[in-house]
Design a protein around this motif. Structure first.
Motif, short mmCIF file in Angstrom:
data_model
loop_
_atom_site.label_atom_id
_atom_site.label_comp_id
_atom_site.label_asym_id
_atom_site.label_seq_id
_atom_site.Cartn_x
_atom_site.Cartn_y
_atom_site.Cartn_z
N LEU A 5 26.97 68.45 10.44
CA LEU A 5 26.05 69.47 9.58
C LEU A 5 26.50 70.43 8.65
CD1 LEU A 5 23.41 69.83 12.60
CD2 LEU A 5 22.92 69.12 10.34
N GLU A 6 27.89 70.65 9.16
CA GLU A 6 28.46 71.91 8.31
C GLU A 6 28.97 71.39 6.98
OE1 GLU A 6 31.99 72.84 10.89
OE2 GLU A 6 30.72 73.63 12.43
N LYS A 7 29.02 70.02 6.60
CA LYS A 7 29.31 69.45 5.47
C LYS A 7 30.60 69.69 4.76
CE LYS A 7 24.53 68.83 4.49
NZ LYS A 7 23.19 69.62 4.08
N HIS A 8 31.59 69.92 5.63
CA HIS A 8 33.12 70.29 5.41
C HIS A 8 33.92 68.97 5.37
CE1 HIS A 8 32.18 74.28 4.66
NE2 HIS A 8 32.04 74.45 5.95
N SER A 9 33.81 68.32 6.48
CA SER A 9 34.54 67.07 6.90
C SER A 9 33.63 65.90 6.49
CB SER A 9 34.84 67.06 8.43
OG SER A 9 35.43 68.26 8.79
N GLY A 10 32.37 65.78 6.26
CA GLY A 10 31.65 64.56 6.05
C GLY A 10 29.97 65.23 5.95
N ILE A 11 29.12 64.18 5.77
CA ILE A 11 27.70 64.39 5.96
C ILE A 11 27.07 63.04 6.44
CG2 ILE A 11 27.31 63.58 3.41
CD1 ILE A 11 25.34 65.64 2.99
N GLN A 12 25.80 63.48 7.06
CA GLN A 12 25.09 62.01 7.34
C GLN A 12 23.71 62.45 6.81
OE1 GLN A 12 25.36 63.06 11.81
NE2 GLN A 12 25.98 60.54 11.51
N PHE A 13 23.32 61.28 6.24
CA PHE A 13 21.87 61.04 5.87
C PHE A 13 21.04 60.31 6.69
CE2 PHE A 13 25.00 61.17 2.17
CZ PHE A 13 24.25 62.56 1.67
N VAL A 14 19.56 60.27 6.76
CA VAL A 14 18.67 59.66 7.48
C VAL A 14 17.62 59.06 6.87
CG1 VAL A 14 19.27 60.84 9.65
CG2 VAL A 14 17.61 61.69 8.17
N ALA A 15 17.21 58.00 7.24
CA ALA A 15 15.98 57.34 6.81
C ALA A 15 14.79 57.98 7.78
CB ALA A 15 16.30 56.00 6.90
N GLU A 16 13.77 58.56 7.35
CA GLU A 16 12.97 58.76 8.32
C GLU A 16 11.39 58.18 7.70
OE1 GLU A 16 10.87 63.12 9.51
OE2 GLU A 16 11.91 62.94 7.74
N GLN A 17 10.69 57.81 8.60
CA GLN A 17 9.46 56.95 8.40
C GLN A 17 8.32 57.39 9.54
OE1 GLN A 17 9.14 52.85 8.42
NE2 GLN A 17 7.96 52.82 6.63
N ASP A 18 7.40 58.24 9.00
CA ASP A 18 6.41 58.69 9.74
C ASP A 18 6.75 59.72 10.83
OD1 ASP A 18 4.44 57.09 8.38
OD2 ASP A 18 4.78 55.34 9.46
N GLY A 19 7.82 60.49 10.71
CA GLY A 19 8.49 61.43 11.36
C GLY A 19 9.41 60.82 12.29
N LYS A 20 9.64 59.50 12.23
CA LYS A 20 10.80 58.90 13.21
C LYS A 20 11.98 58.41 12.47
CE LYS A 20 11.14 55.39 16.42
NZ LYS A 20 10.82 54.60 17.64
N LEU A 21 12.97 58.85 13.00
CA LEU A 21 14.27 58.27 12.12
C LEU A 21 14.42 56.90 12.46
CD1 LEU A 21 16.63 61.51 12.91
CD2 LEU A 21 15.15 60.89 11.01
N ILE A 22 14.63 56.19 11.14
CA ILE A 22 14.79 54.64 11.59
C ILE A 22 16.43 53.97 10.79
CG2 ILE A 22 12.35 53.95 11.44
CD1 ILE A 22 12.84 53.36 8.49
N GLY A 23 17.24 55.08 10.77
CA GLY A 23 18.28 54.63 10.17
C GLY A 23 19.26 55.76 9.86
N PHE A 24 20.77 55.75 9.67
CA PHE A 24 21.46 56.56 9.34
C PHE A 24 22.84 56.27 8.61
CE2 PHE A 24 23.44 55.61 13.34
CZ PHE A 24 24.69 56.17 13.19
N ALA A 25 23.09 57.00 8.03
CA ALA A 25 24.54 56.58 7.14
C ALA A 25 25.52 58.00 7.31
CB ALA A 25 24.36 56.39 5.75
N THR A 26 26.78 57.70 7.40
CA THR A 26 27.76 58.75 7.74
C THR A 26 29.00 58.63 6.47
OG1 THR A 26 27.56 58.68 9.97
CG2 THR A 26 29.15 59.92 9.13
N LEU A 27 28.90 59.82 5.74
CA LEU A 27 30.35 59.76 4.81
C LEU A 27 31.26 60.76 5.48
CD1 LEU A 27 28.69 60.17 1.45
CD2 LEU A 27 29.71 58.04 2.11
N TYR A 28 32.62 60.29 5.45
CA TYR A 28 33.60 61.17 5.64
C TYR A 28 34.30 61.64 4.47
CZ TYR A 28 32.47 60.39 10.69
OH TYR A 28 32.03 60.39 11.69
N PHE A 29 34.75 62.64 4.32
CA PHE A 29 35.57 63.05 3.19
C PHE A 29 37.20 63.14 3.26
CE2 PHE A 29 31.87 66.17 2.93
CZ PHE A 29 30.94 65.47 2.40
N SER A 30 37.98 62.33 2.44
CA SER A 30 39.04 62.10 2.60
C SER A 30 39.86 62.19 1.25
CB SER A 30 39.53 60.81 3.20
OG SER A 30 40.79 60.69 3.67
N PHE A 31 40.90 61.75 1.01
CA PHE A 31 41.94 61.59 -0.03
C PHE A 31 42.54 60.34 -0.37
CE2 PHE A 31 41.25 66.21 1.09
CZ PHE A 31 41.10 66.67 -0.19
#
Length: 145
Positions: free
Chosen positions: A44-70
Protein backbone atom coordinates in the motif's frame (compact mmCIF):
# COMPACT_ATOMS: atom_id res chain seq x y z
CA UNK A 1 -15.94 -4.94 -13.39
CA UNK A 2 -13.39 -2.41 -12.25
CA UNK A 3 -9.60 -2.64 -12.04
CA UNK A 4 -8.00 -0.40 -9.42
CA UNK A 5 -5.16 -0.09 -6.93
CA UNK A 6 -5.62 -1.78 -3.58
CA UNK A 7 -6.97 0.41 -0.77
CA UNK A 8 -6.85 -0.07 3.02
CA UNK A 9 -10.50 -1.14 3.10
CA UNK A 10 -9.63 -4.14 0.87
CA UNK A 11 -7.55 -5.78 3.60
CA UNK A 12 -10.01 -8.55 4.58
CA UNK A 13 -11.18 -9.44 1.09
CA UNK A 14 -7.65 -9.33 -0.31
CA UNK A 15 -6.39 -11.51 2.55
CA UNK A 16 -9.01 -14.12 1.62
CA UNK A 17 -7.99 -13.95 -2.05
CA UNK A 18 -4.33 -14.31 -1.19
CA UNK A 19 -5.05 -17.40 0.90
CA UNK A 20 -7.00 -18.90 -2.01
CA UNK A 21 -3.99 -18.21 -4.22
CA UNK A 22 -1.32 -19.47 -1.83
CA UNK A 23 -3.05 -22.41 -0.14
CA UNK A 24 -5.79 -23.57 -2.50
CA UNK A 25 -4.20 -22.88 -5.89
CA UNK A 26 -0.48 -23.36 -5.24
CA UNK A 27 -0.91 -25.83 -2.34
CA UNK A 28 1.59 -23.98 -0.15
CA UNK A 29 1.49 -23.71 3.66
CA UNK A 30 -0.81 -21.01 5.00
CA UNK A 31 1.28 -18.02 6.13
CA UNK A 32 0.27 -16.34 9.39
CA UNK A 33 -2.31 -13.61 8.86
CA UNK A 34 0.11 -11.06 10.31
CA UNK A 35 2.55 -11.75 7.48
CA UNK A 36 -0.16 -11.40 4.83
CA UNK A 37 -1.33 -8.13 6.38
CA UNK A 38 2.24 -6.85 6.61
CA UNK A 39 2.79 -7.62 2.93
CA UNK A 40 -0.43 -5.85 1.92
CA UNK A 41 0.44 -2.84 4.10
CA UNK A 42 3.94 -2.68 2.59
CA UNK A 43 2.51 -2.71 -0.92
CA UNK A 44 0.00 0.00 0.00
CA UNK A 45 3.00 2.32 0.53
CA UNK A 46 3.88 1.80 -3.18
CA UNK A 47 7.65 1.95 -2.56
CA UNK A 48 8.52 -1.73 -3.02
CA UNK A 49 5.61 -2.65 -5.24
CA UNK A 50 1.92 -2.20 -5.89
CA UNK A 51 -1.17 -4.38 -6.01
CA UNK A 52 -4.17 -4.08 -8.29
CA UNK A 53 -7.54 -5.73 -7.76
CA UNK A 54 -10.48 -6.62 -9.94
CA UNK A 55 -13.76 -5.72 -8.28
CA UNK A 56 -17.23 -6.74 -9.36
CA UNK A 57 -20.37 -5.74 -7.48
CA UNK A 58 -18.32 -4.79 -4.42
CA UNK A 59 -16.49 -8.12 -4.30
CA UNK A 60 -12.83 -8.69 -5.14
CA UNK A 61 -12.48 -11.38 -7.81
CA UNK A 62 -8.77 -11.14 -8.60
CA UNK A 63 -5.49 -9.43 -7.89
CA UNK A 64 -2.10 -8.79 -9.43
CA UNK A 65 1.12 -7.82 -7.67
CA UNK A 66 4.00 -5.87 -9.16
CA UNK A 67 7.31 -5.69 -7.32
CA UNK A 68 9.86 -3.03 -8.19
CA UNK A 69 13.41 -4.09 -8.92
CA UNK A 70 16.35 -3.34 -11.18
CA UNK A 71 18.08 -4.96 -14.13
CA UNK A 72 21.84 -4.67 -14.23
CA UNK A 73 21.94 -5.64 -17.91
CA UNK A 74 19.47 -2.85 -18.74
CA UNK A 75 20.91 -0.49 -16.12
CA UNK A 76 17.33 0.47 -15.39
CA UNK A 77 14.37 -0.17 -13.11
CA UNK A 78 11.94 -3.02 -13.89
CA UNK A 79 8.69 -4.45 -12.59
CA UNK A 80 8.12 -8.09 -11.74
CA UNK A 81 4.54 -9.31 -11.88
CA UNK A 82 4.80 -11.82 -9.08
CA UNK A 83 1.10 -12.68 -8.85
CA UNK A 84 -1.91 -12.78 -11.13
CA UNK A 85 -4.85 -14.60 -9.57
CA UNK A 86 -8.52 -14.77 -10.54
CA UNK A 87 -11.18 -16.65 -8.55
CA UNK A 88 -12.22 -19.79 -10.36
CA UNK A 89 -15.73 -18.71 -11.37
CA UNK A 90 -14.33 -15.54 -13.02
CA UNK A 91 -11.61 -17.25 -15.05
CA UNK A 92 -12.03 -17.03 -18.79
CA UNK A 93 -14.11 -13.83 -18.54
CA UNK A 94 -11.38 -11.32 -19.39
CA UNK A 95 -10.50 -10.39 -15.81
CA UNK A 96 -6.94 -11.73 -16.14
CA UNK A 97 -6.52 -9.78 -19.37
CA UNK A 98 -7.59 -6.54 -17.70
CA UNK A 99 -5.37 -7.03 -14.64
CA UNK A 100 -2.40 -7.92 -16.85
CA UNK A 101 -2.95 -4.85 -19.05
CA UNK A 102 -3.18 -2.64 -15.93
CA UNK A 103 0.20 -3.95 -14.77
CA UNK A 104 1.67 -3.44 -18.23
CA UNK A 105 0.26 0.09 -18.44
CA UNK A 106 1.61 0.96 -14.99
CA UNK A 107 5.04 -0.31 -16.05
CA UNK A 108 5.05 1.81 -19.20
CA UNK A 109 3.54 4.94 -17.63
CA UNK A 110 6.15 4.90 -14.88
CA UNK A 111 9.00 4.33 -17.32
CA UNK A 112 10.17 0.95 -16.17
CA UNK A 113 12.38 -0.82 -18.73
CA UNK A 114 10.13 -3.89 -18.82
CA UNK A 115 7.78 -6.14 -16.89
CA UNK A 116 8.71 -9.75 -16.28
CA UNK A 117 6.90 -12.62 -14.59
CA UNK A 118 7.17 -16.30 -13.77
CA UNK A 119 4.66 -19.10 -13.50
CA UNK A 120 4.79 -22.71 -12.42
CA UNK A 121 6.03 -25.18 -15.01
CA UNK A 122 2.77 -27.13 -14.76
CA UNK A 123 0.47 -24.09 -14.98
CA UNK A 124 -0.31 -24.60 -18.66
CA UNK A 125 -3.36 -22.35 -18.61
CA UNK A 126 -1.24 -19.42 -17.41
CA UNK A 127 1.48 -20.19 -19.94
CA UNK A 128 -1.06 -20.14 -22.77
CA UNK A 129 -2.50 -16.86 -21.44
CA UNK A 130 0.93 -15.19 -21.19
CA UNK A 131 1.80 -16.23 -24.73
CA UNK A 132 -1.52 -14.78 -25.91
CA UNK A 133 -0.65 -11.52 -24.13
CA UNK A 134 2.59 -11.30 -26.14
CA UNK A 135 4.96 -12.74 -23.58
CA UNK A 136 7.90 -14.84 -24.64
CA UNK A 137 9.75 -17.53 -22.74
CA UNK A 138 13.19 -16.32 -21.67
CA UNK A 139 16.44 -18.26 -21.55
CA UNK A 140 16.91 -17.91 -17.80
CA UNK A 141 16.43 -20.58 -15.16
CA UNK A 142 15.08 -19.57 -11.78
CA UNK A 143 16.78 -20.88 -8.64
CA UNK A 144 16.01 -20.34 -4.98
CA UNK A 145 17.58 -21.30 -1.69
Amino acid sequence: MKIRSVEHYDLNQLTDLMYQYIVDFYKRPKPPIEKIHNLIETLLEKHSGIQFVAEQDGKLIGFATLYFSFSTTKADKVTIMNDLFIVENARGTGVAHELFKRCETYTKENRYAYMSWVTATDNYRAQKFYEKMGGSLENWLNYSI
